[in-house]
Design a protein around this motif. Structure first.
Motif, mmCIF file in Angstrom:
data_model
loop_
_atom_site.group_PDB
_atom_site.id
_atom_site.type_symbol
_atom_site.label_atom_id
_atom_site.label_comp_id
_atom_site.label_asym_id
_atom_site.label_seq_id
_atom_site.Cartn_x
_atom_site.Cartn_y
_atom_site.Cartn_z
ATOM 1 N N PHE A 277 -36.989 65.167 28.571
ATOM 2 C CA PHE A 277 -35.604 64.449 27.794
ATOM 3 C C PHE A 277 -35.347 63.144 28.596
ATOM 4 O O PHE A 277 -36.151 62.926 29.684
ATOM 5 N N THR A 278 -34.781 62.340 27.894
ATOM 6 C CA THR A 278 -34.674 60.793 28.067
ATOM 7 C C THR A 278 -32.912 60.954 28.704
ATOM 8 O O THR A 278 -32.182 61.538 28.128
ATOM 9 N N TYR A 279 -32.556 60.016 29.915
ATOM 10 C CA TYR A 279 -31.223 59.955 30.336
ATOM 11 C C TYR A 279 -30.929 58.832 30.585
ATOM 12 O O TYR A 279 -31.736 57.928 31.094
ATOM 13 N N VAL A 280 -29.773 58.522 29.970
ATOM 14 C CA VAL A 280 -29.010 57.244 29.889
ATOM 15 C C VAL A 280 -27.900 57.149 31.155
ATOM 16 O O VAL A 280 -27.380 58.201 31.003
ATOM 17 N N THR A 281 -27.806 56.493 32.015
ATOM 18 C CA THR A 281 -26.719 56.343 33.006
ATOM 19 C C THR A 281 -25.398 56.616 32.366
ATOM 20 O O THR A 281 -25.076 56.123 31.453
ATOM 21 N N ASN A 282 -24.532 57.447 32.844
ATOM 22 C CA ASN A 282 -23.153 57.782 32.583
ATOM 23 C C ASN A 282 -22.506 56.256 32.664
ATOM 24 O O ASN A 282 -22.270 56.057 33.709
ATOM 25 N N SER A 283 -21.957 55.970 31.469
ATOM 26 C CA SER A 283 -21.291 54.729 31.192
ATOM 27 C C SER A 283 -20.470 54.871 30.071
ATOM 28 O O SER A 283 -20.205 55.734 29.402
ATOM 29 N N TRP A 284 -19.605 53.636 29.945
ATOM 30 C CA TRP A 284 -18.553 53.552 28.989
ATOM 31 C C TRP A 284 -19.377 53.502 27.581
ATOM 32 O O TRP A 284 -20.421 52.810 27.635
ATOM 33 N N VAL A 285 -18.389 53.536 26.601
ATOM 34 C CA VAL A 285 -19.242 53.731 25.286
ATOM 35 C C VAL A 285 -19.528 52.296 24.808
ATOM 36 O O VAL A 285 -20.764 51.990 24.267
ATOM 37 N N ASN A 286 -18.960 51.420 25.355
ATOM 38 C CA ASN A 286 -19.478 49.945 25.030
ATOM 39 C C ASN A 286 -20.122 49.192 26.014
ATOM 40 O O ASN A 286 -20.203 47.925 26.116
ATOM 41 N N ASP A 287 -20.481 50.043 27.143
ATOM 42 C CA ASP A 287 -21.270 49.414 28.201
ATOM 43 C C ASP A 287 -22.662 49.062 27.683
ATOM 44 O O ASP A 287 -23.355 49.782 26.985
ATOM 45 N N PRO A 288 -23.003 47.852 28.041
ATOM 46 C CA PRO A 288 -24.553 47.321 27.762
ATOM 47 C C PRO A 288 -25.684 48.266 28.200
ATOM 48 O O PRO A 288 -26.627 48.374 27.651
ATOM 49 N N VAL A 289 -25.325 49.072 29.199
ATOM 50 C CA VAL A 289 -26.430 50.016 29.605
ATOM 51 C C VAL A 289 -26.765 51.125 28.609
ATOM 52 O O VAL A 289 -27.877 51.613 28.420
ATOM 53 N N PHE A 290 -25.481 51.366 28.023
ATOM 54 C CA PHE A 290 -25.711 52.615 26.945
ATOM 55 C C PHE A 290 -26.574 52.056 25.881
ATOM 56 O O PHE A 290 -27.338 52.572 25.338
ATOM 57 N N GLU A 291 -26.275 50.736 25.329
ATOM 58 C CA GLU A 291 -27.115 50.091 24.131
ATOM 59 C C GLU A 291 -28.321 50.060 24.487
ATOM 60 O O GLU A 291 -29.232 50.367 23.865
ATOM 61 N N ARG A 292 -28.713 49.447 25.882
ATOM 62 C CA ARG A 292 -30.034 49.281 26.224
ATOM 63 C C ARG A 292 -31.054 50.758 26.145
ATOM 64 O O ARG A 292 -31.790 50.791 25.722
ATOM 65 N N GLY A 293 -30.401 51.913 26.819
ATOM 66 C CA GLY A 293 -30.799 53.170 26.745
ATOM 67 C C GLY A 293 -31.064 53.738 25.416
ATOM 68 O O GLY A 293 -32.113 54.233 25.290
ATOM 69 N N PHE A 294 -30.089 53.355 24.706
ATOM 70 C CA PHE A 294 -30.108 54.250 23.285
ATOM 71 C C PHE A 294 -31.179 53.639 22.477
ATOM 72 O O PHE A 294 -32.015 54.218 21.846
ATOM 73 N N THR A 295 -30.971 52.250 22.443
ATOM 74 C CA THR A 295 -32.011 51.443 21.630
ATOM 75 C C THR A 295 -33.721 51.817 22.205
ATOM 76 O O THR A 295 -34.441 51.869 21.358
ATOM 77 N N ASN A 296 -33.859 51.685 23.519
ATOM 78 C CA ASN A 296 -34.916 51.802 23.849
ATOM 79 C C ASN A 296 -35.703 53.556 23.779
ATOM 80 O O ASN A 296 -36.820 53.572 23.511
ATOM 81 N N PHE A 297 -34.641 54.173 23.769
ATOM 82 C CA PHE A 297 -34.972 55.618 23.351
ATOM 83 C C PHE A 297 -35.254 55.837 21.941
ATOM 84 O O PHE A 297 -36.408 56.335 21.571
ATOM 85 N N ILE A 298 -34.761 55.211 21.135
ATOM 86 C CA ILE A 298 -35.145 55.226 19.691
ATOM 87 C C ILE A 298 -36.540 54.507 19.343
ATOM 88 O O ILE A 298 -37.225 55.016 18.403
ATOM 89 N N ALA A 299 -36.860 53.385 19.959
ATOM 90 C CA ALA A 299 -38.393 52.711 19.946
ATOM 91 C C ALA A 299 -39.284 53.666 20.456
ATOM 92 O O ALA A 299 -40.463 53.885 20.060
ATOM 93 N N ALA A 300 -38.925 54.487 21.626
ATOM 94 C CA ALA A 300 -39.761 55.470 22.343
ATOM 95 C C ALA A 300 -39.988 56.730 21.307
ATOM 96 O O ALA A 300 -41.111 57.309 21.014
ATOM 97 N N ALA A 301 -39.061 57.001 20.537
ATOM 98 C CA ALA A 301 -39.198 58.028 19.696
ATOM 99 C C ALA A 301 -39.980 57.655 18.679
ATOM 100 O O ALA A 301 -40.821 58.645 17.760
ATOM 101 N N ASN A 302 -39.772 56.517 18.155
ATOM 102 C CA ASN A 302 -40.844 55.758 17.046
ATOM 103 C C ASN A 302 -42.190 55.799 17.331
ATOM 104 O O ASN A 302 -43.104 56.240 16.472
#
Length: 487
Positions: free
Chosen positions: A137-162
């Motif tokens: 699994f991929t883990y993104v640091t526990n962060s606020w919903v609007n935190d840039p680290v969540f966006e970074r981790g989510f979009t990177n995960f989608i690219a990795a899944a692609n």
């Protein structure tokens, strides 16, 4: 190409606030939709009154059934409160797809001391159970919903899944055997199939010649469109109308074979039998197809074609790749290097308004078909999938375009962080002189994708593995926030 499908399975546990969990389910969905990624999201609505994964043993079977029926490519388990680790693990195990684990930061306890969610604590539990179930699994640091680290981790995960979904369904159209003298292009077709499920569909140069001739004489609309494209985009003053028509026919023939065989990429024996048979070089045809997201590699480089698909997928198929020789060092910059090939870089990358369609400058026959000129610089990622003796890895590095002397062919001069280190790694292998470049930062996505591809190791030279991990954790963002707070 079909859009990537993401299974959205927000989870809660009965001991914490169901109301807050539902609220975060909605907030998180809105946030990931705001990132603007071109994906389809399959949720849990209708499976239960809340559209959430919680501690009901029937939940796992129903959720798994929905995601399998919808053919999701990855699954996201946002923890909207503590979450239900056993059901998450059962679904993740049953699906066998890339898994993203994350949860929003918890607010301060209420005035009476009660806590509504305990999300972070639940993430610890789920991580452990996923390990017990053998679910990567991929883990993104526990962060606020609007935190840039969540966006970074989510979009990177989608690219990795692609990357993972395209790698695991990869078929390469092989046109002709490798050139006899190019032992560097030897690959193990059986091992690629057994290890990774990668299929090679071979055809002969006679096949492509025969189809090209039929298309050339057909006057089809597709042929005429390619002819018009060539005349519009390139300076064709050095070649004849017949040359243009043969190049266009070859492009159409190659694409038709790729579509018929459901091939994602093409590796072609670009010299020298093809020139003798058709009196053209395939370089421009390769360039146009690569611009259309069907990357073509020269000299029957199967591993290069695999690299092209990995790199292209990591950029969510939004940028064209270019297939290059790593050729000579810069005459003045010790960290500079020439990325070159005879004339196959995508036309869209050219810095010239009308790059020239020319005759090949190295071979005695001087057949026409090379699309020559410098391509744009800027930031790039350079990659190479390769292997020998049963071990496979992918070289990853950053480069930026720099000024350099004019040379024939398609080319760009680049600067890297430490060329002697690059050179040593490339020489000692398992790599060769061929590489794939792209004007996008795809290294973190490819690095993450390797966690889901058994037998493939990420081999980054710049950034280092530690730097990639730090970037994914958002350590740089934490430092910025901390510095701003202290200031």
């Amino acid at each position: 190409m079909k859009k990537l499908k993401l299974g959205y399975a927000p989870t809660r546990r009965f001991t914490f606030s169901a109301e807050d969990a539902f609220k975060y389910k909605v907030q998180i969905r809105k946030q990931i939709e705001s990132f603007g990624m071109d994906i389809d999201i399959v949720d849990l609505e209708g499976l239960n009154p809340e559209g959430l994964l919680y501690d009901d043993h029937m939940n796992a079977d129903l959720i798994t059934q929905r995601f399998k029926e919808e053919e999701v490519d990855a699954v996201f388990f946002p923890h909207c409160n503590f979450g239900t680790e056993d059901t998450v693990a059962r679904v993740g195990k049953a699906l066998g797809k890339p898994v993203l684990l994350w949860g929003p930061r918890d607010e301060a306890p209420l005035e009476d001391g009660m806590r509504l969610r305990d999300t972070q604590c639940g993430i610890f539990a789920t991580g452990k159970v996923l390990r017990r179930f053998g679910v990567p699994f991929t883990y993104v640091t526990n962060s606020w919903v609007n935190d840039p680290v969540f966006e970074r981790g989510f979009t990177n995960f989608i690219a990795a899944a692609n990357v993972v979904r395209q790698f695991k369904s990869l078929r390469i159209l092989q046109i002709g055997p490798r050139p006899a003298s190019f032992w560097t292009m030897i690959c193990n077709e059986g091992e690629l199939l057994e290890r990774f499920g990668i299929e090679i569909h071979p055809i002969t140069l006679v096949d492509i010649q025969s189809r090209s001739k039929k298309i050339e004489s057909s006057g089809s609309s597709e042929l005429l469109e390619v002819i018009d494209y060539i005349k519009e985009k390139l300076d064709v003053s050095e070649v004849t109308e017949g040359d243009i028509r043969r190049i266009a026919a070859l492009k159409v023939a190659m694409k038709s074979y790729a579509q018929e065989t459901h091939s994602s990429a093409i590796a072609i024996q670009c010299w020298s039998s093809l020139q003798e048979a058709m009196s053209i070089m395939p370089c421009l045809a390769n360039a146009i197809l690569t611009d259309e997201q069907i990357p073509v590699t020269c000299e029957t480089d199967i591993h290069g074609a695999i690299t092209s698909i990995i790199v292209q997928a990591a950029a969510m198929n939004e940028h064209p790749t270019f297939f290059a020789d790593i050729t000579v060092r810069h005459p003045e910059n010790d960290n500079g290097e020439l990325l070159f090939h005879c004339g196959n870089f995508p036309v869209s990358l050219s810095v010239e308004q009308k790059p020239r369609l020319r005759k090949h400058f190295l071979f005695d026959d001087h057949a026409p078909g090379t699309h020559e000129g410098e391509i744009r610089g800027g930031s790039m990622s350079i990659a190479r999938f390769d292997g020998d003796h049963g071990d496979y890895s992918i070289f990853l590095g950053r480069a930026k375009g720099i000024q350099g002397p004019y040379t024939r062919g398609s080319y760009v001069w680049v600067e890297v962080n430490d060329w002697p280190l690059w050179e040593e790694k490339l020489v000692k292998g398992p790599y060769v002189h061929h590489s794939v470049g792209i004007h996008a930062n795809v290294i973190p996505a490819i690095y993450e994708a390797c966690n889901y591809i058994p037998g493939l190791t990420a081999d980054p030279v710049d950034p280092t593995e530690q730097e990639i991990q730090s970037w994914l954790r958002g350590s740089d963002l934490v430092r910025k926030t901390s510095a701003s707070t202290h200031a």
